[in-house]
Design a protein around this motif. Structure first.
Motif, PDB file in Angstrom:
ATOM      1  N   TYR A  40       2.133  15.951  -3.095  1.00  0.00           N
ATOM      2  CA  TYR A  40       1.822  15.122  -1.892  1.00  0.00           C
ATOM      3  C   TYR A  40       1.548  13.707  -2.074  1.00  0.00           C
ATOM      4  CZ  TYR A  40       2.284  19.708   0.627  1.00  0.00           C
ATOM      5  OH  TYR A  40       2.816  20.950   0.996  1.00  0.00           O
ATOM      6  N   GLY A  41       1.350  13.278  -3.116  1.00  0.00           N
ATOM      7  CA  GLY A  41       1.204  11.763  -3.358  1.00  0.00           C
ATOM      8  C   GLY A  41      -0.270  11.693  -3.472  1.00  0.00           C
ATOM      9  N   PHE A  42      -1.265  12.714  -3.584  1.00  0.00           N
ATOM     10  CA  PHE A  42      -2.696  12.737  -3.492  1.00  0.00           C
ATOM     11  C   PHE A  42      -3.324  12.007  -4.648  1.00  0.00           C
ATOM     12  CE2 PHE A  42      -2.579  16.185   0.117  1.00  0.00           C
ATOM     13  CZ  PHE A  42      -2.510  15.162   1.101  1.00  0.00           C
ATOM     14  N   ASP A  43      -2.818  12.029  -5.730  1.00  0.00           N
ATOM     15  CA  ASP A  43      -3.226  11.480  -7.116  1.00  0.00           C
ATOM     16  C   ASP A  43      -3.192   9.868  -6.926  1.00  0.00           C
ATOM     17  OD1 ASP A  43      -0.438  11.542  -7.059  1.00  0.00           O
ATOM     18  OD2 ASP A  43      -0.430  11.722  -9.056  1.00  0.00           O
ATOM     19  N   ARG A  44      -2.390   9.168  -6.229  1.00  0.00           N
ATOM     20  CA  ARG A  44      -2.428   7.813  -6.072  1.00  0.00           C
ATOM     21  C   ARG A  44      -3.682   7.048  -5.598  1.00  0.00           C
ATOM     22  NH1 ARG A  44       3.103   6.819  -6.960  1.00  0.00           N
ATOM     23  NH2 ARG A  44       3.809   8.672  -7.972  1.00  0.00           N
ATOM     24  N   PRO A  45      -3.905   5.770  -5.964  1.00  0.00           N
ATOM     25  CA  PRO A  45      -5.148   5.197  -5.371  1.00  0.00           C
ATOM     26  C   PRO A  45      -4.880   4.967  -3.986  1.00  0.00           C
ATOM     27  CG  PRO A  45      -3.880   3.729  -6.744  1.00  0.00           C
ATOM     28  CD  PRO A  45      -3.370   5.108  -7.116  1.00  0.00           C
ATOM     29  N   TYR A  46      -6.023   4.833  -3.244  1.00  0.00           N
ATOM     30  CA  TYR A  46      -5.827   4.949  -1.627  1.00  0.00           C
ATOM     31  C   TYR A  46      -4.797   3.855  -1.215  1.00  0.00           C
ATOM     32  CZ  TYR A  46      -9.353   8.334  -1.152  1.00  0.00           C
ATOM     33  OH  TYR A  46     -10.268   9.365  -1.285  1.00  0.00           O
ATOM     34  N   PRO A  47      -4.921   2.601  -1.447  1.00  0.00           N
ATOM     35  CA  PRO A  47      -4.277   1.614  -0.937  1.00  0.00           C
ATOM     36  C   PRO A  47      -2.504   1.742  -1.076  1.00  0.00           C
ATOM     37  CG  PRO A  47      -5.734   0.532  -2.149  1.00  0.00           C
ATOM     38  CD  PRO A  47      -5.899   1.989  -2.330  1.00  0.00           C
ATOM     39  N   GLU A  48      -2.265   2.422  -2.403  1.00  0.00           N
ATOM     40  CA  GLU A  48      -0.863   2.939  -2.442  1.00  0.00           C
ATOM     41  C   GLU A  48      -0.496   3.914  -1.873  1.00  0.00           C
ATOM     42  OE1 GLU A  48      -0.189   3.785  -6.827  1.00  0.00           O
ATOM     43  OE2 GLU A  48       1.880   4.478  -6.186  1.00  0.00           O
ATOM     44  N   GLN A  49      -1.251   5.040  -1.606  1.00  0.00           N
ATOM     45  CA  GLN A  49      -1.094   5.967  -0.696  1.00  0.00           C
ATOM     46  C   GLN A  49      -0.846   5.449   0.818  1.00  0.00           C
ATOM     47  OE1 GLN A  49      -3.101   9.718  -0.532  1.00  0.00           O
ATOM     48  NE2 GLN A  49      -4.240   9.360  -2.544  1.00  0.00           N
ATOM     49  N   PHE A  50      -1.617   4.689   1.252  1.00  0.00           N
ATOM     50  CA  PHE A  50      -1.540   4.270   2.552  1.00  0.00           C
ATOM     51  C   PHE A  50      -0.213   3.544   2.822  1.00  0.00           C
ATOM     52  CE2 PHE A  50      -2.515   0.535   5.653  1.00  0.00           C
ATOM     53  CZ  PHE A  50      -2.463   1.330   6.861  1.00  0.00           C
ATOM     54  N   LEU A  51       0.241   2.690   1.867  1.00  0.00           N
ATOM     55  CA  LEU A  51       1.474   1.653   1.864  1.00  0.00           C
ATOM     56  C   LEU A  51       2.599   2.763   1.990  1.00  0.00           C
ATOM     57  CD1 LEU A  51       0.987  -1.732  -0.076  1.00  0.00           C
ATOM     58  CD2 LEU A  51       1.052  -1.212   2.445  1.00  0.00           C
TER      59      LEU A  51
END
Lengths: 295, 326
Positions: B64-75
Motif C-alpha cells: 500500500y506504500g505505507f513504508d515510504r516517508p510522508y512527503p513521498e507518500q503524499f506526492l
C-alpha cells in the motif's frame, strides 16, 4: 505640546456609549419571541444542572422485562427505551451532554477564531497571508463533511467530537474577525492613536475589540444551533458520545430500530434537539436585531 | 470604450480566481492526506490476520506504500489522484475510484432534487414574506424558514419514515429500490425510494434560501428606484418583475453553494435512509477504518465543493460586474 500628546495617547474609548448595552437589553426584553426562546434555554440549562434531583428514575437502570413501553406508562410518563431505561430521565440527563457538546465548540472557536482573526488583521503582511490562507483551506470544506472526516479519523469519543467541531467553527469566526479588524485598523482615529504612541495592546483592547466582538458574538450565537445539530449528528452516526451515556443524538441512533415498535418514543430525543436548536436560533435572531447588526 | 474595457477585466478576474483556487485545492488535498496519519491505530488492522508476523505486516505495508516517508507518500497519492486513481480499498480490495463515482452519482441525484425542491419552496416563502413584510404571512413564512434551519434533518427523516412508511405504508423506508443503485431507472418503483430522502434533505436549503430571498426582496422594495417606478405609474406586475430580476443572481448563488453543502453533508440522511451514496460510503470507510476509501471520498467531495464555489463566483461576476471589483 506634551498635554496634547497625552490626550491623544489615551484614546477615547470606542465602546459604544454607556447606554448601548442597556439599549440592547431593553430592545431584547421587548421581543416576545426572543424572550420565550431565552426562557426555554434557561429551563433546559436548569434541567441539565439539577438532573439528578429532577429526573424521576435512574437513567442507566435497564430492565429486560419493561423494554419499549409506550408514552403514558405509569411510572414512566414518556415510556422506556430499547433497554428498558426511563425515557424521561434519559432525556433530562441527556441535556447535560447534548448542551455541552453543542455549546463548547462554539465557545472554543469564538476565542481561538477571534484570536487568529484579530492577530492576522492587526499584524497584516506575511502573518496575515499565512494565517488566512490556512484558514481558507479549512473553510473550503463543507462543514458537515469536515466535522465527520475529522471525528471519523480521530475515532469516537466526547473529546474527539468537541475537537472536530471546534476546528469546523474556527474558520468562519476567524474570517469575520480578520475582516473587521483590517477595516478598523484603517480608520483615522486608530491611525491617530497609533501615531500618538498608543501600544498595540491598547489599540487592540480599546479599538479593535470594541468594534469586533459585537459582530462575532452575534455570529457565534447563530452557530450554536448548527453546532447542536451537528454534535448530536455525530453521536447519531456512532462518532461523538459513546453508549450508555444519555445524549439525544445517540439515543436517536440506538432507538432507530424501535420505530416499528414504539415510533413516538423513538422520535422523542429529536424533539429535544429541535426545541433546543430553534430556541438558540430565535434568541440569536432577536439579539441580532437588538444589536442592529446586519448580515 | 467601456464595453471594450469590460472584457479584459472579466478575463483577468477569471484567471485570477482560477489561479487563487489552485493553492486551496492543494491545501485541501494535504488535509485529506493528513487525516489518515492523525488517525490512531494501524490502518492495516482490517486486512492483517491477528497473528500476522512483522514480516508480513511489512510486506503489506509496502504494497500500500505505507513504508515510504510522508512527503513521498503524499506526492504519489496526489499524482495518482490527479489522474483519477485513488488506490485500492483496504476492506473490499476494489479500486476506490469506481466505488466513489458510483456513489457520487447517487448522491448527486438526491442533492440536485433536494436543491430544486428547496429552491422552489424557499423562494416562494421568502418572496411572499419579503413582499408582505411584517404581515401575518411574513411571520408564518419566517417561522417555516427558521424551522427549516433548526430541525435536525436526520430526525425529520425518521419522523417521515414513521408517518409515511411505518404508519401509512405509502413509501419505502430505505434503500434505492429493487436491484440496488446498479439497476436504477426513472420509474415509479425506483423513484418512490427517492421521495422521502429528497424531501428531508430539501428542508435545509429551503430554510436558508427563504431567509436570503426575504432579506433581498425587502431590501430591493425599500430602494428608491422602486418608489420611482411606482411613482411613474408602474403596475404591481412590473414592480414584481424588477424585484425578481434584482434578487435572482444572489438567490441562484446561494442555491449553488447549498448544492455543495448538501453533497458534502449527505452522510446523516443517507444513513437514515440507507441511500447508497457518498455519505453512506464515508460511513463504511470510517467504521471499517478503510483509509484509502476515506481519503478518496473526502477529497472528491471537498474538491467538488471548491470547484462549485469557483463556478458560483464566476457566474456572479458575469451577471454583476460590481462583484469583480470587490
Amino acid at each position: 505640546m506634551s498635554v496634547t500628546a497625552s490626550a491623544l495617547g489615551r484614546p477615547t474609548p470606542v465602546e459604544r456609549s454607556p447606554g448601548y448595552w442597556a439599549g440592547v437589553v431593553r430592545r431584547l426584553r421587548r421581543d416576545p419571541v426572543a424572550m420565550v426562546a431565552l426562557a426555554i434555554i434557561v429551563v433546559l440549562v436548569l434541567l441539565a444542572i439539577f438532573a439528578p434531583w429532577v429526573a424521576p428514575n435512574d437513567p442507566y437502570r435497564s430492565s429486560m422485562i419493561r423494554r419499549l413501553r409506550p408514552i403514558g406508562t405509569p411510572g414512566f410518563p414518556l415510556g422506556t427505551d430499547e433497554l428498558g431505561r426511563d425515557m424521561l430521565s434519559r432525556l433530562i440527563f441527556g441535556a447535560r451532554l447534548s448542551l455541552l457538546m453543542g455549546v463548547t465548540p462554539v465557545f472554543v472557536a469564538f476565542f481561538v477564531g477571534s484570536f487568529i482573526g484579530i492577530t492576522a488583521g492587526y499584524l497584516g503582511g506575511k502573518v496575515n497571508t499565512v494565517l488566512m490562507r490556512t484558514i481558507d483551506v479549512f473553510f473550503a470544506f463543507p462543514s458537515v463533511l469536515l466535522a465527520i472526516a475529522l471525528s471519523g479519523a480521530l475515532g469516537a469519543g466526547i473529546f474527539n467530537g468537541l475537537l472536530s467541531l471546534s476546528i469546523v467553527f474556527i474558520p468562519p469566526i476567524a474570517r469575520i474577525a480578520e475582516s473587521v479588524t483590517t477595516a478598523v485598523r484603517k480608520i483615522d482615529y486608530v491611525e491617530a492613536a497609533r501615531a500618538s504612541g498608543a501600544s498595540a495592546m491598547t489599540i487592540i483592547r480599546v479599538h479593535v475589540l470594541g468594534n469586533v466582538l459585537g459582530p462575532i458574538f452575534v455570529y457565534a450565537t447563530g452557530l450554536i444551533s448548527v453546532s447542536l445539530i451537528l454534535a448530536s449528528g455525530l453521536s447519531f452516526l456512532g462518532l461523538g458520545v459513546k453508549p450508555p451515556e444519555p445524549e439525544w443524538g445517540l439515543m436517536l441512533n440506538t432507538l432507530r430500530n424501535a420505530i416499528y415498535v414504539q415510533p413516538w418514543v423513538a422520535a422523542l430525543p429529536g424533539v429535544m434537539i429541535f426545541i433546543t436548536s430553534i430556541s438558540f436560533n430565535l434568541l440569536s435572531d432577536g439579539l441580532r436585531s437588538a444589536m442592529d447588526i446586519k448580515a | 470604450m467601456a464595453a471594450r474595457e469590460g472584457r479584459p477585466d472579466m478575463l483577468a478576474y477569471l484567471l485570477r480566481r482560477v489561479v487563487l483556487t489552485l493553492p486551496i485545492m492543494l491545501g485541501v488535498s494535504l488535509v485529506c492526506f493528513a487525516l489518515v496519519h492523525v488517525a490512531p491505530g494501524d490502518p492495516l488492522i482490517s486486512v492483517l490476520p491477528p497473528d500476522a508476523t512483522a514480516e508480513l505486516r511489512g510486506q503489506i505495508a509496502a504494497m500500500y506504500g505505507f513504508d515510504r516517508p510522508y512527503p513521498e507518500q503524499f506526492l504519489r497519492w496526489l499524482t495518482r489522484a490527479a489522474v483519477g486513481d485513488f488506490g485500492t480499498s483496504i476492506a473490499t480490495s476494489r479500486p476506490v475510484a469506481g466505488e466513489i463515482w458510483k456513489a457520487f452519482g447517487n448522491t448527486l441525484m438526491l442533492a440536485v432534487l433536494a436543491t430544486i425542491i428547496g429552491f422552489v419552496l424557499g423562494s416562494l416563502f421568502g418572496f411572499v414574506a419579503g413582499y408582505f413584510r411584517d404581515s401575518w404571512i411574513d411571520k408564518l413564512a419566517s417561522f417555516v424558514s427558521v424551522t427549516g434551519v433548526s430541525v435536525p434533518h436526520y430526525w425529520l427523516g425518521m419522523v417521515l419514515v414513521i408517518v409515511f412508511s411505518v404508519q401509512l405504508g405509502w413509501l419505502p423506508a430505505t434503500g434505492a429500490g429493487p436491484g440496488g443503485s446498479a439497476a436504477w431507472q426513472w420509474d415509479w418503483t425506483h423513484v418512490r425510494h427517492l421521495i422521502l430522502p429528497a424531501v428531508t434533505m430539501s428542508v435545509i436549503p429551503m430554510g436558508i434560501i427563504a431567509r436570503t430571498v426575504r432579506a433581498l426582496v425587502a431590501d430591493i422594495l425599500s430602494q428608491e428606484f422602486i418608489s420611482g417606478l411606482k411613482a411613474k405609474g408602474l403596475m404591481e406586475r412590473g414592480v414584481f418583475r424588477h424585484v425578481v430580476k434584482n434578487a435572482a443572481p444572489t438567490a441562484l448563488a446561494v442555491m449553488g453553494l447549498q448544492l455543495g453543502y448538501l453533497l458534502g453533508g449527505s452522510i446523516l440522511i443517507e444513513t437514515v435512509f440507507s441511500w447508497p451514496g457518498t455519505g453512506f460510503l464515508l460511513g463504511q470507510a470510517i467504521f471499517q477504518r478503510d483509509m484509502p476509501l476515506l481519503q478518496g471520498t473526502i477529497l472528491v467531495l471537498a474538491l467538488f465543493f471548491v470547484v462549485l464555489n469557483l463556478i458560483v463566483d464566476l457566474s456572479q461576476a458575469a451577471l454583476d460586474p460590481r462583484v469583480q471589483r470587490s
